[in-house]
Design a protein around this motif. Structure first.
Motif, PDB file in Angstrom:
ATOM      1  N   VAL A   1       0.878  -1.177   0.000  1.00 43.57           N
ATOM      2  CA  VAL A   1       0.000   0.000   0.000  1.00 43.57           C
ATOM      3  C   VAL A   1       0.911   1.221   0.000  1.00 43.57           C
ATOM      4  CG1 VAL A   1      -1.745   1.305   1.273  1.00 43.57           C
ATOM      5  CG2 VAL A   1      -1.844  -1.186   1.245  1.00 43.57           C
ATOM      6  N   LYS A   2       0.600   2.203  -0.857  1.00 43.85           N
ATOM      7  CA  LYS A   2       1.495   3.345  -1.024  1.00 43.85           C
ATOM      8  C   LYS A   2       0.789   4.667  -0.753  1.00 43.85           C
ATOM      9  CE  LYS A   2       3.184   0.902  -5.110  1.00 43.85           C
ATOM     10  NZ  LYS A   2       3.318   1.010  -6.588  1.00 43.85           N
ATOM     11  N   GLY A   3       1.222   5.379   0.262  1.00 44.52           N
ATOM     12  CA  GLY A   3       0.775   6.739   0.513  1.00 44.52           C
ATOM     13  C   GLY A   3      -0.723   6.945   0.418  1.00 44.52           C
ATOM     14  N   LEU A   4      -1.476   6.063   1.056  1.00 47.99           N
ATOM     15  CA  LEU A   4      -2.937   6.092   0.924  1.00 47.99           C
ATOM     16  C   LEU A   4      -3.548   7.193   1.780  1.00 47.99           C
ATOM     17  CD1 LEU A   4      -5.215   3.028   0.616  1.00 47.99           C
ATOM     18  CD2 LEU A   4      -5.828   4.765   2.285  1.00 47.99           C
ATOM     19  N   ASN A   5      -4.372   8.015   1.143  1.00 47.72           N
ATOM     20  CA  ASN A   5      -5.124   9.062   1.841  1.00 47.72           C
ATOM     21  C   ASN A   5      -6.608   8.870   1.554  1.00 47.72           C
ATOM     22  OD1 ASN A   5      -3.101  11.068   3.012  1.00 47.72           O
ATOM     23  ND2 ASN A   5      -2.367  10.866   0.906  1.00 47.72           N
ATOM     24  N   LEU A   6      -7.403   8.760   2.621  1.00 50.11           N
ATOM     25  CA  LEU A   6      -8.838   8.541   2.444  1.00 50.11           C
ATOM     26  C   LEU A   6      -9.561   8.901   3.737  1.00 50.11           C
ATOM     27  CD1 LEU A   6     -11.084   7.341   0.546  1.00 50.11           C
ATOM     28  CD2 LEU A   6     -10.755   5.183   1.776  1.00 50.11           C
ATOM     29  N   LYS A   7     -10.711   9.565   3.596  1.00 48.20           N
ATOM     30  CA  LYS A   7     -11.539   9.882   4.746  1.00 48.20           C
ATOM     31  C   LYS A   7     -12.895   9.210   4.587  1.00 48.20           C
ATOM     32  CE  LYS A   7     -13.096  13.761   7.611  1.00 48.20           C
ATOM     33  NZ  LYS A   7     -13.127  15.231   7.763  1.00 48.20           N
ATOM     34  N   ILE A   8     -13.326   8.475   5.613  1.00 44.32           N
ATOM     35  CA  ILE A   8     -14.610   7.774   5.609  1.00 44.32           C
ATOM     36  C   ILE A   8     -15.478   8.381   6.698  1.00 44.32           C
ATOM     37  CG2 ILE A   8     -15.761   5.549   5.944  1.00 44.32           C
ATOM     38  CD1 ILE A   8     -13.180   4.204   4.914  1.00 44.32           C
ATOM     39  N   ASP A   9     -16.639   8.893   6.312  1.00 44.61           N
ATOM     40  CA  ASP A   9     -17.521   9.568   7.257  1.00 44.61           C
ATOM     41  C   ASP A   9     -18.315   8.582   8.109  1.00 44.61           C
ATOM     42  OD1 ASP A   9     -16.749  12.067   6.332  1.00 44.61           O
ATOM     43  OD2 ASP A   9     -18.284  12.067   4.757  1.00 44.61           O
ATOM     44  N   LYS A  10     -18.816   9.071   9.230  1.00 43.33           N
ATOM     45  CA  LYS A  10     -19.650   8.255  10.106  1.00 43.33           C
ATOM     46  C   LYS A  10     -20.897   7.781   9.360  1.00 43.33           C
ATOM     47  CE  LYS A  10     -22.138   8.353  14.503  1.00 43.33           C
ATOM     48  NZ  LYS A  10     -22.536   9.168  15.693  1.00 43.33           N
ATOM     49  N   GLY A  11     -21.199   6.492   9.484  1.00 44.97           N
ATOM     50  CA  GLY A  11     -22.383   5.927   8.846  1.00 44.97           C
ATOM     51  C   GLY A  11     -22.216   5.618   7.378  1.00 44.97           C
ATOM     52  N   GLU A  12     -21.027   5.801   6.835  1.00 45.03           N
ATOM     53  CA  GLU A  12     -20.795   5.569   5.410  1.00 45.03           C
ATOM     54  C   GLU A  12     -20.448   4.094   5.152  1.00 45.03           C
ATOM     55  OE1 GLU A  12     -18.801   8.247   1.866  1.00 45.03           O
ATOM     56  OE2 GLU A  12     -17.707   8.042   3.747  1.00 45.03           O
ATOM     57  N   PHE A  13     -20.942   3.571   4.029  1.00 42.25           N
ATOM     58  CA  PHE A  13     -20.665   2.193   3.613  1.00 42.25           C
ATOM     59  C   PHE A  13     -19.666   2.274   2.457  1.00 42.25           C
ATOM     60  CE2 PHE A  13     -22.849  -2.153   3.550  1.00 42.25           C
ATOM     61  CZ  PHE A  13     -21.778  -2.774   2.914  1.00 42.25           C
TER      62      PHE A  13
ATOM     63  N   GLY B   1     -10.630  -4.214  -6.296  1.00 43.83           N
ATOM     64  CA  GLY B   1      -9.510  -4.116  -7.233  1.00 43.83           C
ATOM     65  C   GLY B   1      -8.982  -5.497  -7.550  1.00 43.83           C
ATOM     66  N   PRO B   2      -8.012  -5.593  -8.448  1.00 45.14           N
ATOM     67  CA  PRO B   2      -7.441  -6.901  -8.809  1.00 45.14           C
ATOM     68  C   PRO B   2      -6.745  -7.550  -7.617  1.00 45.14           C
ATOM     69  CG  PRO B   2      -6.747  -5.165 -10.347  1.00 45.14           C
ATOM     70  CD  PRO B   2      -7.384  -4.487  -9.178  1.00 45.14           C
ATOM     71  N   SER B   3      -6.518  -8.838  -7.703  1.00 46.50           N
ATOM     72  CA  SER B   3      -5.786  -9.552  -6.642  1.00 46.50           C
ATOM     73  C   SER B   3      -4.426  -8.897  -6.441  1.00 46.50           C
ATOM     74  CB  SER B   3      -5.604 -11.024  -7.030  1.00 46.50           C
ATOM     75  OG  SER B   3      -6.848 -11.668  -7.129  1.00 46.50           O
ATOM     76  N   GLY B   4      -4.072  -8.714  -5.155  1.00 47.43           N
ATOM     77  CA  GLY B   4      -2.782  -8.126  -4.841  1.00 47.43           C
ATOM     78  C   GLY B   4      -2.738  -6.616  -4.915  1.00 47.43           C
ATOM     79  N   CYS B   5      -3.921  -5.967  -5.023  1.00 47.33           N
ATOM     80  CA  CYS B   5      -3.934  -4.501  -5.165  1.00 47.33           C
ATOM     81  C   CYS B   5      -3.771  -3.776  -3.830  1.00 47.33           C
ATOM     82  CB  CYS B   5      -5.216  -4.046  -5.852  1.00 47.33           C
ATOM     83  SG  CYS B   5      -6.713  -4.234  -4.841  1.00 47.33           S
ATOM     84  N   GLY B   6      -3.944  -4.519  -2.708  1.00 50.90           N
ATOM     85  CA  GLY B   6      -3.757  -3.912  -1.391  1.00 50.90           C
ATOM     86  C   GLY B   6      -5.032  -3.657  -0.618  1.00 50.90           C
ATOM     87  N   LYS B   7      -6.173  -4.098  -1.151  1.00 53.62           N
ATOM     88  CA  LYS B   7      -7.457  -3.794  -0.486  1.00 53.62           C
ATOM     89  C   LYS B   7      -7.591  -4.488   0.867  1.00 53.62           C
ATOM     90  CE  LYS B   7      -9.928  -7.225  -3.373  1.00 53.62           C
ATOM     91  NZ  LYS B   7      -8.765  -7.638  -4.212  1.00 53.62           N
ATOM     92  N   THR B   8      -7.231  -5.786   0.944  1.00 52.57           N
ATOM     93  CA  THR B   8      -7.346  -6.503   2.215  1.00 52.57           C
ATOM     94  C   THR B   8      -6.301  -6.019   3.214  1.00 52.57           C
ATOM     95  OG1 THR B   8      -8.260  -8.457   1.122  1.00 52.57           O
ATOM     96  CG2 THR B   8      -7.312  -8.782   3.296  1.00 52.57           C
ATOM     97  N   THR B   9      -5.096  -5.730   2.730  1.00 50.00           N
ATOM     98  CA  THR B   9      -4.053  -5.182   3.601  1.00 50.00           C
ATOM     99  C   THR B   9      -4.517  -3.870   4.214  1.00 50.00           C
ATOM    100  OG1 THR B   9      -2.292  -6.197   2.288  1.00 50.00           O
ATOM    101  CG2 THR B   9      -1.677  -4.333   3.674  1.00 50.00           C
ATOM    102  N   THR B  10      -5.144  -3.023   3.405  1.00 44.79           N
ATOM    103  CA  THR B  10      -5.656  -1.733   3.896  1.00 44.79           C
ATOM    104  C   THR B  10      -6.659  -1.940   5.019  1.00 44.79           C
ATOM    105  OG1 THR B  10      -5.323  -0.697   1.734  1.00 44.79           O
ATOM    106  CG2 THR B  10      -6.881   0.369   3.246  1.00 44.79           C
ATOM    107  N   MET B  11      -7.599  -2.876   4.811  1.00 47.42           N
ATOM    108  CA  MET B  11      -8.622  -3.114   5.827  1.00 47.42           C
ATOM    109  C   MET B  11      -8.012  -3.673   7.118  1.00 47.42           C
ATOM    110  SD  MET B  11     -11.881  -5.660   5.833  1.00 47.42           S
ATOM    111  CE  MET B  11     -10.763  -6.977   6.314  1.00 47.42           C
ATOM    112  N   LYS B  12      -7.069  -4.599   6.991  1.00 44.17           N
ATOM    113  CA  LYS B  12      -6.490  -5.235   8.180  1.00 44.17           C
ATOM    114  C   LYS B  12      -5.605  -4.288   8.980  1.00 44.17           C
ATOM    115  CE  LYS B  12      -6.744 -10.074   6.761  1.00 44.17           C
ATOM    116  NZ  LYS B  12      -6.006 -11.336   6.479  1.00 44.17           N
ATOM    117  N   MET B  13      -5.174  -3.217   8.350  1.00 47.54           N
ATOM    118  CA  MET B  13      -4.398  -2.233   9.102  1.00 47.54           C
ATOM    119  C   MET B  13      -5.291  -1.440  10.059  1.00 47.54           C
ATOM    120  SD  MET B  13      -1.395  -0.730   6.615  1.00 47.54           S
ATOM    121  CE  MET B  13      -2.386  -0.347   5.166  1.00 47.54           C
TER     122      MET B  13
END
Length: 382
Positions: free
Chosen positions: A18-30, A35-47
């Motif tokens: 995962v590289k320099g990820l910036n993201l804001k998730i608001d309260k109550g947001e889904f 992304g493709p396999s190995g894109c970093g989505k599961t790593t991002t969540m587990k962090m």
């Protein structure tokens, strides 16, 4: 509620997952990560719950840096649902649901009350609380996995492909059930999936990742109408053109307003006559208040020889309608997943107001691909 600030994850000084990820998730947001396999989505969540620690940057939950919190306490304050469900086979369903409560040393009365409250949310009776996981179907077990994540009433829930192992019909049903639950409880959800249809159906915001970076993070409608680049276009696929139509977004815009119906108290003889009159092979069954009760078709009639039998005796009640303001993309998904020829449209009191057919959807597809940009004509009534 949840914010990523320049978050990077490297393993053994190798290329960053995962590289320099910036993201804001608001309260109550889904929010769905895809992304493709190995894109970093599961790593991002587990962090987020520190199953994996970030190498650089910070992750804030309610303004607090998670690295300054005890990881065990952090995990107990965040709901977590995985594809494998992970129910304890030697524990009852009640014990599985309130597992976090047990770790937090809740009283037996509190655990009992909470388990009974939660089981009702997924339309399961209290009888299930004394059963064991092996006595439940896969869909029921997944429901319990979701309830366990809700038990301690966490404001944030992480979900790692929770419906991926289920059959299409059960998966479709659980998706609808969970989206409704999320709206009622107003939880913040971080959801990882590899299924674009699932992401478009469930999410308030879809985050598309590639090689550890965010390519686009927008509402499903915005991504469908304005994909950020060629990669996003290819990832979406041409078959979703219908979902990107800016002028057609809800069921009410294309539904037929005079579906063929029969009263629940009528006979099969009357149903046959109505089918001949309307030149259809299926009728929606309604009561005196026009409330949807089920359907009857020629196959059901062929299996029942008594023409004087009532429609109520032979009708199929397992029918899943949509609302007039339902998003068209969700209805397309429902029809294709269930190989249905149509979907009834009802109002908030479950009264029939129309119907969406495969034919009406085909008209939209034709207009999208071959149309000349003219405004959509009003649908011809059935």
């Amino acid at each position: 509620m949840l914010e990523f600030k320049q978050v990077t994850k490297r393993y053994n000084d190798e290329k960053a997952a995962v590289k320099g990820l910036n993201l804001k998730i608001d309260k109550g947001e889904f929010v769905c990560f895809i992304g493709p396999s190995g894109c970093g989505k599961t790593t991002t969540m587990k962090m987020v719950n520190r199953l994996i620690d970030s190498s650089e940057g910070s992750i804030l939950v309610n303004g607090k840096d998670i690295k300054k919190q005890d990881p065990v306490e952090l995990r107990r304050s965040i709901g977590y649902v995985i594809q494998q469900i992970g129910l304890m086979p030697h524990m009852t369903i009640k014990e599985n649901i309130v597992l976090v409560g047990t770790l937090l040393k809740w009283s037996e009365d509190r655990k009992d009350k909470r388990a009974k409250e939660l089981i009702k949310l997924v339309n399961m009776s209290e009888d299930y609380l004394e059963k064991y996981p092996h006595e439940l179907s896969g869909g029921q077990q997944q429901r319990i996995g979701v309830l366990r994540a809700l038990a301690a009433d966490p404001p944030l829930i992480l979900m790692d492909e929770p419906f991926g192992a289920l059959d299409p019909i059960t998966r479709d049903s659980l998706q609808e059930e969970f989206k409704k639950l999320q709206k009622e409880l107003h939880k913040t959800i971080v959801f990882v999936t590899h299924d674009m249809d699932e992401a478009l159906k469930l999410a308030d915001k879809v985050v598309i990742m590639r090689d550890g970076e965010i390519v686009q993070a927008d509402s499903p409608e915005e991504i469908l109408r304005n994909p950020a680049n060629e990669f996003v276009e290819q990832f979406l696929g041409k078959d979703r053109l219908i979902q990107g139509r800016p002028d057609v977004t809800t069921v009410g815009q294309i539904m037929l307003r005079s579906p063929a119906k029969i009263d629940v108290g009528d006979t099969m003889r009357a149903a046959i006559a109505k089918m001949r009159e309307r030149r259809v092979d299926s009728l929606l069954v309604v009561d005196s208040e026009n409330v949807l009760k089920g359907y009857i078709d020629v196959e059901i009639i062929n299996l029942n020889s008594k023409s004087n039998a009532s429609v109520y005796e032979v009708m199929e009640s397992n029918i899943s309608p949509v609302f007039e303001d339902s998003l068209l993309r969700d209805t397309v998904h429902k029809i294709l997943r269930r190989s249905a020829m149509y979907v009834p449209v009802v109002d908030k009191s479950h009264r029939v107001v129309g119907i969406v057919t495969r034919a009406s959807l085909a008209d939209i597809v034709y207009d999208t691909i071959w149309g000349d940009g003219l405004e959509l004509e009003k649908p011809v009534q059935q």
